[in-house]
Motif scaffolding. Structure first.
Motif, PDB file in Angstrom:
ATOM      1  N   ILE A  71       1.174   4.048  -1.459  1.00  0.00           N
ATOM      2  CA  ILE A  71       0.613   5.222  -2.141  1.00  0.00           C
ATOM      3  C   ILE A  71       0.775   5.098  -3.651  1.00  0.00           C
ATOM      4  O   ILE A  71      -0.165   5.341  -4.428  1.00  0.00           O
ATOM      5  CB  ILE A  71       1.275   6.510  -1.623  1.00  0.00           C
ATOM      6  N   LEU A  72       1.971   4.695  -4.087  1.00  0.00           N
ATOM      7  CA  LEU A  72       2.223   4.542  -5.526  1.00  0.00           C
ATOM      8  C   LEU A  72       1.356   3.444  -6.135  1.00  0.00           C
ATOM      9  O   LEU A  72       0.915   3.548  -7.286  1.00  0.00           O
ATOM     10  CB  LEU A  72       3.704   4.234  -5.755  1.00  0.00           C
ATOM     11  N   SER A  73       1.140   2.387  -5.354  1.00  0.00           N
ATOM     12  CA  SER A  73       0.269   1.302  -5.844  1.00  0.00           C
ATOM     13  C   SER A  73      -1.176   1.783  -5.955  1.00  0.00           C
ATOM     14  O   SER A  73      -1.903   1.391  -6.883  1.00  0.00           O
ATOM     15  CB  SER A  73       0.342   0.105  -4.898  1.00  0.00           C
ATOM     16  N   ALA A  74      -1.599   2.630  -5.028  1.00  0.00           N
ATOM     17  CA  ALA A  74      -2.984   3.128  -5.026  1.00  0.00           C
ATOM     18  C   ALA A  74      -3.280   3.980  -6.253  1.00  0.00           C
ATOM     19  O   ALA A  74      -4.410   3.983  -6.758  1.00  0.00           O
ATOM     20  CB  ALA A  74      -3.249   3.922  -3.749  1.00  0.00           C
ATOM     21  N   VAL A  75      -2.256   4.683  -6.757  1.00  0.00           N
ATOM     22  CA  VAL A  75      -2.460   5.547  -7.934  1.00  0.00           C
ATOM     23  C   VAL A  75      -1.946   4.871  -9.205  1.00  0.00           C
ATOM     24  O   VAL A  75      -1.792   5.525 -10.243  1.00  0.00           O
ATOM     25  CB  VAL A  75      -1.774   6.916  -7.725  1.00  0.00           C
ATOM     26  N   ASN A  76      -1.630   3.569  -9.102  1.00  0.00           N
ATOM     27  CA  ASN A  76      -1.206   2.768 -10.267  1.00  0.00           C
ATOM     28  C   ASN A  76       0.064   3.288 -10.952  1.00  0.00           C
ATOM     29  O   ASN A  76       0.212   3.209 -12.158  1.00  0.00           O
ATOM     30  CB  ASN A  76      -2.336   2.702 -11.311  1.00  0.00           C
ATOM     31  N   ILE A  77       0.981   3.823 -10.158  1.00  0.00           N
ATOM     32  CA  ILE A  77       2.271   4.258 -10.703  1.00  0.00           C
ATOM     33  C   ILE A  77       3.308   3.138 -10.573  1.00  0.00           C
ATOM     34  O   ILE A  77       4.077   2.869 -11.493  1.00  0.00           O
ATOM     35  CB  ILE A  77       2.762   5.539  -9.981  1.00  0.00           C
ATOM     36  N   TRP A  78       3.312   2.492  -9.423  1.00  0.00           N
ATOM     37  CA  TRP A  78       4.270   1.414  -9.167  1.00  0.00           C
ATOM     38  C   TRP A  78       3.533   0.350  -8.360  1.00  0.00           C
ATOM     39  O   TRP A  78       3.253   0.553  -7.182  1.00  0.00           O
ATOM     40  CB  TRP A  78       5.482   1.938  -8.391  1.00  0.00           C
ATOM     41  N   ILE A  79       3.212  -0.745  -8.980  1.00  0.00           N
ATOM     42  CA  ILE A  79       2.382  -1.760  -8.345  1.00  0.00           C
ATOM     43  C   ILE A  79       3.231  -2.633  -7.423  1.00  0.00           C
ATOM     44  O   ILE A  79       4.116  -3.358  -7.879  1.00  0.00           O
ATOM     45  CB  ILE A  79       1.662  -2.634  -9.390  1.00  0.00           C
ATOM     46  N   VAL A  80       2.930  -2.525  -6.131  1.00  0.00           N
ATOM     47  CA  VAL A  80       3.605  -3.337  -5.121  1.00  0.00           C
ATOM     48  C   VAL A  80       2.522  -4.024  -4.298  1.00  0.00           C
ATOM     49  O   VAL A  80       1.574  -3.358  -3.838  1.00  0.00           O
ATOM     50  CB  VAL A  80       4.489  -2.473  -4.191  1.00  0.00           C
ATOM     51  N   PRO A  81       2.593  -5.345  -4.107  1.00  0.00           N
ATOM     52  CA  PRO A  81       1.572  -6.046  -3.315  1.00  0.00           C
ATOM     53  C   PRO A  81       1.408  -5.435  -1.918  1.00  0.00           C
ATOM     54  O   PRO A  81       2.413  -5.135  -1.249  1.00  0.00           O
ATOM     55  CB  PRO A  81       2.107  -7.482  -3.236  1.00  0.00           C
ATOM     56  N   HIS A  82       0.175  -5.240  -1.496  1.00  0.00           N
ATOM     57  CA  HIS A  82      -0.082  -4.601  -0.198  1.00  0.00           C
ATOM     58  C   HIS A  82       0.445  -5.436   0.968  1.00  0.00           C
ATOM     59  O   HIS A  82       0.935  -4.893   1.961  1.00  0.00           O
ATOM     60  CB  HIS A  82      -1.586  -4.358  -0.031  1.00  0.00           C
ATOM     61  N   LEU A  83       0.326  -6.754   0.851  1.00  0.00           N
ATOM     62  CA  LEU A  83       0.835  -7.621   1.915  1.00  0.00           C
ATOM     63  C   LEU A  83       2.343  -7.476   2.056  1.00  0.00           C
ATOM     64  O   LEU A  83       2.884  -7.453   3.166  1.00  0.00           O
ATOM     65  CB  LEU A  83       0.468  -9.081   1.620  1.00  0.00           C
ATOM     66  N   TYR A  84       3.014  -7.359   0.911  1.00  0.00           N
ATOM     67  CA  TYR A  84       4.473  -7.156   0.922  1.00  0.00           C
ATOM     68  C   TYR A  84       4.815  -5.815   1.579  1.00  0.00           C
ATOM     69  O   TYR A  84       5.724  -5.730   2.415  1.00  0.00           O
ATOM     70  CB  TYR A  84       5.008  -7.218  -0.502  1.00  0.00           C
ATOM     71  N   SER A  85       4.114  -4.746   1.226  1.00  0.00           N
ATOM     72  CA  SER A  85       4.356  -3.424   1.813  1.00  0.00           C
ATOM     73  C   SER A  85       4.125  -3.452   3.317  1.00  0.00           C
ATOM     74  O   SER A  85       4.879  -2.853   4.091  1.00  0.00           O
ATOM     75  CB  SER A  85       3.444  -2.380   1.167  1.00  0.00           C
ATOM     76  N   LEU A  86       3.085  -4.168   3.729  1.00  0.00           N
ATOM     77  CA  LEU A  86       2.786  -4.282   5.165  1.00  0.00           C
ATOM     78  C   LEU A  86       3.905  -5.019   5.897  1.00  0.00           C
ATOM     79  O   LEU A  86       4.299  -4.633   7.009  1.00  0.00           O
ATOM     80  CB  LEU A  86       1.457  -5.016   5.359  1.00  0.00           C
TER      81      LEU A  86
END
Length: 261
Positions: free
Chosen positions: A36-51
């Motif tokens: 969610i934070l990555s989607a709104v550009n607050i805290w960029i975390v790779p999606h593959l890593y989050s998954l």
């Protein structure tokens, strides 16, 4: 360790394992928050890593809950819970998503709830090794290395010294907490054992007193009956010689008996 000690600490392991299961379930929303934070550009975390973190958290949380319901050995669940928690923190620290020096202290502090010094020491050692691995991985991506100001090895050595000092203090603190709480609870259990023994002895003494009281009551009735027969016998003897005197003694016997009772 007495049977009461084992019973108490085994029950504590069961309770902490249940709380550990809750902690593992609380890890599931973490990667969702990352996304969610990555989607709104607050805290960029790779999606593959989050998954990856999400799959890890969900799988082990459900597995741990399943094993608890199947009444698997609680000691196995204890070690598994600590291992899985340490692995979760390692995943977060591996990519530099969190400040690993703080987060890696979490599993050792959880072990303090088990009041097991050996478990606390081993967990702290494992977390130290995992921290070193995470630091080494991060050494290839820090800005100073990326701009060729430092080599990965130089950055790693410079930072690992502080990590060692932190873990020494962490080990001293968690070992102290685990040891002192274990000793306090062991003394409490011992005190409870002594109280139970004293209570059983008191119950035994009360039974003895009741038995003695019953015997005394029986002796009293026997004496009372003997006295009555003696007086009755005297009255009968006197009555055989003098009717009026015998009746007077007999009446006197009745009066005394009524007054005494």
């Amino acid at each position: 360790m007495s049977s009461n000690d084992k019973s108490f600490f085994n029950e504590n392991i069961v309770n902490v394992n249940k709380k550990g299961n809750m902690i593992l379930f609380f890890t599931i929303p973490v990667p969702i928050i990352f996304a969610i934070l990555s989607a709104v550009n607050i805290w960029i975390v790779p999606h593959l890593y989050s998954l990856t973190v999400f799959i890890y958290s969900t799988f082990f949380s459900l597995l741990y809950m399943f094993l608890i319901k199947k009444n698997v050995n609680q000691y196995f669940l204890m070690y598994m819970g600590i291992f899985v928690t340490s692995g979760f923190v390692f995943l977060l620290g591996y990519e530099g998503i969190i400040t690993i020096t703080i987060s890696f202290a979490f599993p050792p502090f959880i072990t303090c709830l088990y009041y097991n010094r050996k478990l606390t020491k081993n967990t702290t050692l494992i977390c130290f090794v995992l921290s070193c691995i995470a630091y080494w991985n991060r050494s290839f991506s820090v800005p100073l290395v990326a701009y060729n100001v430092e080599t990965p090895f130089a950055w790693f050595i410079k930072n690992i010294i502080g990590l060692v000092i932190e873990y020494i203090f962490l080990l001293i603190l968690t070992d102290y907490l685990s040891n002192i709480t274990h000793n306090i609870l062991q003394k409490l259990v011992l005190s409870m054992e002594k109280t139970e023994v004293a209570y059983e002895e008191l119950k035994h003494k009360n039974k003895e007193i009741e038995l003695i009281s019953s015997e005394l009551q029986e002796k009293y009735l026997q004496i009372d009956e003997t006295q009555f027969k003696i007086i009755q016998f005297v009255a009968q003897c006197l009555g055989s010689h003098d009717l009026f005197t015998g009746r007077h003694v007999f009446h006197t016997q009745k009066y005394v008996e009524l007054i005494c009772h």
